[in-house]
Scaffold this motif. Structure first.
Motif, PDB file in Angstrom:
ATOM      1  N   LEU A   1       0.825  -1.206   0.000  1.00  0.00           N
ATOM      2  CA  LEU A   1       0.000   0.000   0.000  1.00  0.00           C
ATOM      3  C   LEU A   1       0.864   1.263   0.000  1.00  0.00           C
ATOM      4  O   LEU A   1       0.577   2.234  -0.709  1.00  0.00           O
ATOM      5  CB  LEU A   1      -0.935  -0.018   1.210  1.00  0.00           C
ATOM      6  CG  LEU A   1      -2.073  -1.053   1.134  1.00  0.00           C
ATOM      7  CD1 LEU A   1      -2.668  -1.312   2.501  1.00  0.00           C
ATOM      8  CD2 LEU A   1      -3.149  -0.595   0.168  1.00  0.00           C
ATOM      9  N   LYS A   2       1.918   1.257   0.784  1.00  0.00           N
ATOM     10  CA  LYS A   2       2.824   2.411   0.805  1.00  0.00           C
ATOM     11  C   LYS A   2       3.539   2.575  -0.528  1.00  0.00           C
ATOM     12  O   LYS A   2       3.779   3.695  -1.001  1.00  0.00           O
ATOM     13  CB  LYS A   2       3.846   2.242   1.931  1.00  0.00           C
ATOM     14  CG  LYS A   2       3.272   2.367   3.334  1.00  0.00           C
ATOM     15  CD  LYS A   2       4.378   2.158   4.370  1.00  0.00           C
ATOM     16  CE  LYS A   2       3.875   2.332   5.776  1.00  0.00           C
ATOM     17  NZ  LYS A   2       4.947   2.095   6.780  1.00  0.00           N
ATOM     18  N   LYS A   3       3.872   1.459  -1.134  1.00  0.00           N
ATOM     19  CA  LYS A   3       4.604   1.479  -2.403  1.00  0.00           C
ATOM     20  C   LYS A   3       3.743   2.015  -3.542  1.00  0.00           C
ATOM     21  O   LYS A   3       4.203   2.822  -4.359  1.00  0.00           O
ATOM     22  CB  LYS A   3       5.079   0.055  -2.716  1.00  0.00           C
ATOM     23  CG  LYS A   3       5.640  -0.169  -4.111  1.00  0.00           C
ATOM     24  CD  LYS A   3       5.944  -1.651  -4.297  1.00  0.00           C
ATOM     25  CE  LYS A   3       6.342  -1.964  -5.727  1.00  0.00           C
ATOM     26  NZ  LYS A   3       6.623  -3.410  -5.912  1.00  0.00           N
TER      27      LYS A   3
ATOM     28  N   LYS B   1      -2.213   6.688   4.165  1.00  0.00           N
ATOM     29  CA  LYS B   1      -2.353   7.662   5.243  1.00  0.00           C
ATOM     30  C   LYS B   1      -3.781   7.747   5.779  1.00  0.00           C
ATOM     31  O   LYS B   1      -4.053   8.470   6.740  1.00  0.00           O
ATOM     32  CB  LYS B   1      -1.901   9.044   4.758  1.00  0.00           C
ATOM     33  CG  LYS B   1      -0.400   9.123   4.488  1.00  0.00           C
ATOM     34  CD  LYS B   1       0.001  10.495   3.944  1.00  0.00           C
ATOM     35  CE  LYS B   1       1.495  10.540   3.662  1.00  0.00           C
ATOM     36  NZ  LYS B   1       1.922  11.825   3.050  1.00  0.00           N
ATOM     37  N   ILE B   2      -4.701   7.002   5.155  1.00  0.00           N
ATOM     38  CA  ILE B   2      -6.089   6.977   5.625  1.00  0.00           C
ATOM     39  C   ILE B   2      -6.187   6.023   6.827  1.00  0.00           C
ATOM     40  O   ILE B   2      -5.523   4.990   6.877  1.00  0.00           O
ATOM     41  CB  ILE B   2      -7.026   6.524   4.493  1.00  0.00           C
ATOM     42  CG1 ILE B   2      -7.016   7.559   3.360  1.00  0.00           C
ATOM     43  CG2 ILE B   2      -8.450   6.315   5.004  1.00  0.00           C
ATOM     44  CD1 ILE B   2      -7.741   7.121   2.115  1.00  0.00           C
TER      45      ILE B   2
ATOM     46  N   LEU C   1      -1.402   3.694   8.364  1.00  0.00           N
ATOM     47  CA  LEU C   1      -0.359   2.696   8.126  1.00  0.00           C
ATOM     48  C   LEU C   1       1.043   3.219   8.399  1.00  0.00           C
ATOM     49  O   LEU C   1       1.992   2.430   8.436  1.00  0.00           O
ATOM     50  CB  LEU C   1      -0.443   2.190   6.680  1.00  0.00           C
ATOM     51  CG  LEU C   1      -1.786   1.606   6.249  1.00  0.00           C
ATOM     52  CD1 LEU C   1      -1.692   0.997   4.868  1.00  0.00           C
ATOM     53  CD2 LEU C   1      -2.269   0.565   7.243  1.00  0.00           C
ATOM     54  N   TYR C   2       1.165   4.509   8.615  1.00  0.00           N
ATOM     55  CA  TYR C   2       2.468   5.080   8.936  1.00  0.00           C
ATOM     56  C   TYR C   2       2.685   5.239  10.441  1.00  0.00           C
ATOM     57  O   TYR C   2       3.822   5.309  10.896  1.00  0.00           O
ATOM     58  CB  TYR C   2       2.643   6.440   8.247  1.00  0.00           C
ATOM     59  CG  TYR C   2       2.850   6.333   6.759  1.00  0.00           C
ATOM     60  CD1 TYR C   2       4.109   6.070   6.236  1.00  0.00           C
ATOM     61  CD2 TYR C   2       1.787   6.479   5.880  1.00  0.00           C
ATOM     62  CE1 TYR C   2       4.309   5.965   4.866  1.00  0.00           C
ATOM     63  CE2 TYR C   2       1.975   6.384   4.505  1.00  0.00           C
ATOM     64  CZ  TYR C   2       3.243   6.118   4.008  1.00  0.00           C
ATOM     65  OH  TYR C   2       3.427   6.002   2.656  1.00  0.00           O
ATOM     66  N   ASN C   3       1.598   5.331  11.210  1.00  0.00           N
ATOM     67  CA  ASN C   3       1.762   5.590  12.643  1.00  0.00           C
ATOM     68  C   ASN C   3       0.955   4.647  13.541  1.00  0.00           C
ATOM     69  O   ASN C   3       0.761   4.925  14.721  1.00  0.00           O
ATOM     70  CB  ASN C   3       1.405   7.041  12.972  1.00  0.00           C
ATOM     71  CG  ASN C   3      -0.040   7.384  12.640  1.00  0.00           C
ATOM     72  OD1 ASN C   3      -0.836   6.520  12.306  1.00  0.00           O
ATOM     73  ND2 ASN C   3      -0.372   8.671  12.727  1.00  0.00           N
ATOM     74  N   TYR C   4       0.485   3.525  12.986  1.00  0.00           N
ATOM     75  CA  TYR C   4      -0.365   2.611  13.771  1.00  0.00           C
ATOM     76  C   TYR C   4       0.374   2.032  14.981  1.00  0.00           C
ATOM     77  O   TYR C   4      -0.258   1.567  15.945  1.00  0.00           O
ATOM     78  CB  TYR C   4      -0.908   1.473  12.898  1.00  0.00           C
ATOM     79  CG  TYR C   4       0.144   0.517  12.401  1.00  0.00           C
ATOM     80  CD1 TYR C   4       0.459  -0.642  13.108  1.00  0.00           C
ATOM     81  CD2 TYR C   4       0.818   0.754  11.215  1.00  0.00           C
ATOM     82  CE1 TYR C   4       1.429  -1.518  12.650  1.00  0.00           C
ATOM     83  CE2 TYR C   4       1.783  -0.118  10.743  1.00  0.00           C
ATOM     84  CZ  TYR C   4       2.087  -1.254  11.471  1.00  0.00           C
ATOM     85  OH  TYR C   4       3.044  -2.117  11.008  1.00  0.00           O
TER      86      TYR C   4
END
Length: 465
Positions: free
Chosen positions: A339-341, A348-349, A359-362
């Motif tokens: 997903l990040k790729k 970021k949702i 997904l960046y700060n979970y």
């Protein structure tokens, strides 16, 4: 003679006859009552079996199973491979499967706030497919569709939100019982509530079932065989399920006791899986027995509207998973990496499982970082109660709570002849305990009694399965 080859994870049940008397399989029905699905090849009858996953089966002209041989066995053969190479391999495989499955058809994508359907959305968007998205939320529950809409908007997919309302089950339950054959309890089939509204959405479904099992670890450490058995039991036995199954076992005068029978049966199934790694072994167990006999059952509801595709069920995905080191699957690493790729904005949702984080700060979903959200969420639920609208978190709350639901529930429990299959004191006991004692502990037993009631009615009116 005819030959039937089943997939590694079949998306529907295929039945065959075996030699024996056409009598109820009471032991199997007790297991069904405890866990919500039939194990292995079991059905309602002793002389009928469900074909095993990943087998080649020979059926004679009368429908009897003559021979069954495996063509695939789950294994754990991890490659020496980097995360980056694994991510590239997954990306190419996943996108090629989706491309092949949907072609140039209009795609219907049921979207949630989790990772499985989000990963599909990214792949479909990357491939330039024509996609219609929908999501649903419980009436007076968490607005799951809010996250889904953000995902759809990011991908420029048309979006429709549905509300699953109180008591939707009752005017659809007869139809649903025939669609799924009463092989799963009814309160989880939310898609049944919006079935007719989906008929104009597209040509083919892309469904995200089973991604969360394949693309995560089932245990973080290596454990003993006895601990594996205990972990499986903990995962599959529902609240109140053991109590109902034990009562049924005793009332039908079956030999021994139910709990011993269930433990022995699960142990024997685990023993057939030749995998040392505990996480991979339990994943194989769930994919062999849980996915085809529980998750797949209500896929028949989608099929009433349009053909279905399931990228995570694909044989090549299952084969791929067997070769990936557990460390690269743990904590959904591959899906998150994909997903990040492919789409950083979508990553970021909010991830519903870790709301309000993404997904960046979970990884911040722990005290004290998540404390403000937890306080706000609790206050919202308290406010709902003060306004006479209790916060709905579970499927059964829409079906069993309230006067109108109770009227319909009592009709099926007490006025359809269920007591000719299940002793009346058991029905009374489960119903009263749900109403007066502990709804959470008795919701599953109540739902299983409802399922058996519909099965018994269909059996009496439609003849043998």
């Amino acid at each position: 003679m005819k030959t039937i080859q089943t997939d590694i994870i079949p998306n529907f049940q295929t039945f065959a006859k075996v030699k024996g008397d056409h009598v109820l399989n009471y032991e199997a029905i007790c297991v069904f009552a405890a866990i919500g699905f039939f194990l292995d090849q079991d059905t309602y009858y002793k002389d009928e079996v469900c074909l095993k996953p990943a087998t080649v089966n020979t059926i004679d002209e009368s429908g009897y199973l003559v021979k069954s041989e495996p063509w695939f066995q789950w294994h754990y053969s991890p490659k020496d491979i980097s995360f980056e190479d694994t991510l590239n391999e997954f990306s190419e495989l996943f996108e090629s499967i989706i491309d092949q499955q949907v072609g140039d058809k209009r795609v219907i994508l049921p979207l949630s706030g989790g990772l499985d359907s989000r990963t599909q959305a990214v792949a479909l968007n990357h491939l330039g497919k024509d996609v219609e998205v929908y999501s649903y939320s419980f009436e007076n529950g968490y607005d799951e569709a809010k996250i889904s809409k953000q995902i759809a908007d990011t991908c420029n997919f048309p979006f429709k939100a549905f509300k699953i309302t109180t008591g939707y089950l009752w005017d659809k339950i007869e139809e649903l019982s025939k669609i799924n054959g009463c092989y799963a309890e009814f309160t989880h089939a939310r898609q049944m509530a919006v079935l007719n509204q989906l008929k104009v959405k597209g040509d083919v479904f892309s469904l995200g079932h089973w991604g969360d099992v394949l693309f995560d670890s089932t245990t973080d450490k290596q454990i003993s065989e006895n601990e594996e058995l205990e972990l499986v039991l903990k995962k599959i036995v529902k609240k109140g399920g053991l109590e109902l199954a034990s009562q049924l076992w005793q009332s039908w005068s079956l030999e021994g006791n139910f709990e011993d029978y269930l433990r022995d049966k699960i142990k024997s199934l685990l023993d057939t899986i030749v995998i040392e790694n505990s996480s991979a072994k339990i994943r194989a167990f769930k994919s062999l027995y849980w996915a085809p006999r529980w998750t797949s059952i209500n896929l028949s509801i989608f099929k009433k509207t349009a053909p279905i595709t399931l990228p995570y069920y694909h044989n090549k995905i299952c084969e791929f998973i067997c070769t990936i080191p557990e460390d690269l699957l743990r904590n959904r690493k591959l899906q998150i990496g994909y997903l990040k790729k492919r789409n950083q904005a979508l990553a970021k949702i909010t991830w519903q499982e870790h709301k309000p984080f993404n997904l960046y700060n979970y990884h911040l979903n722990k005290t004290p970082y998540n404390l403000p959200y937890r306080v706000f969420s609790k206050l919202s639920r308290i406010l709902n109660k003060t306004t006479g609208k209790p916060y709905v978190q579970r499927n059964w709350e829409l079906q069993f709570v309230g006067e109108s639901n109770d009227t319909n529930l009592k009709k099926y429990l007490f006025n359809t002849g269920l007591d000719t299959l299940v002793h009346k004191p058991i029905i009374n006991n489960i119903y009263r305990n749900f109403m007066d004692t502990n709804k959470i502990n008795y919701a599953h037993p109540l739902s299983m009694l409802l399922t058996l009631s519909l099965w018994h009615s269909n059996h009496n009116t439609l003849g043998n399965h």
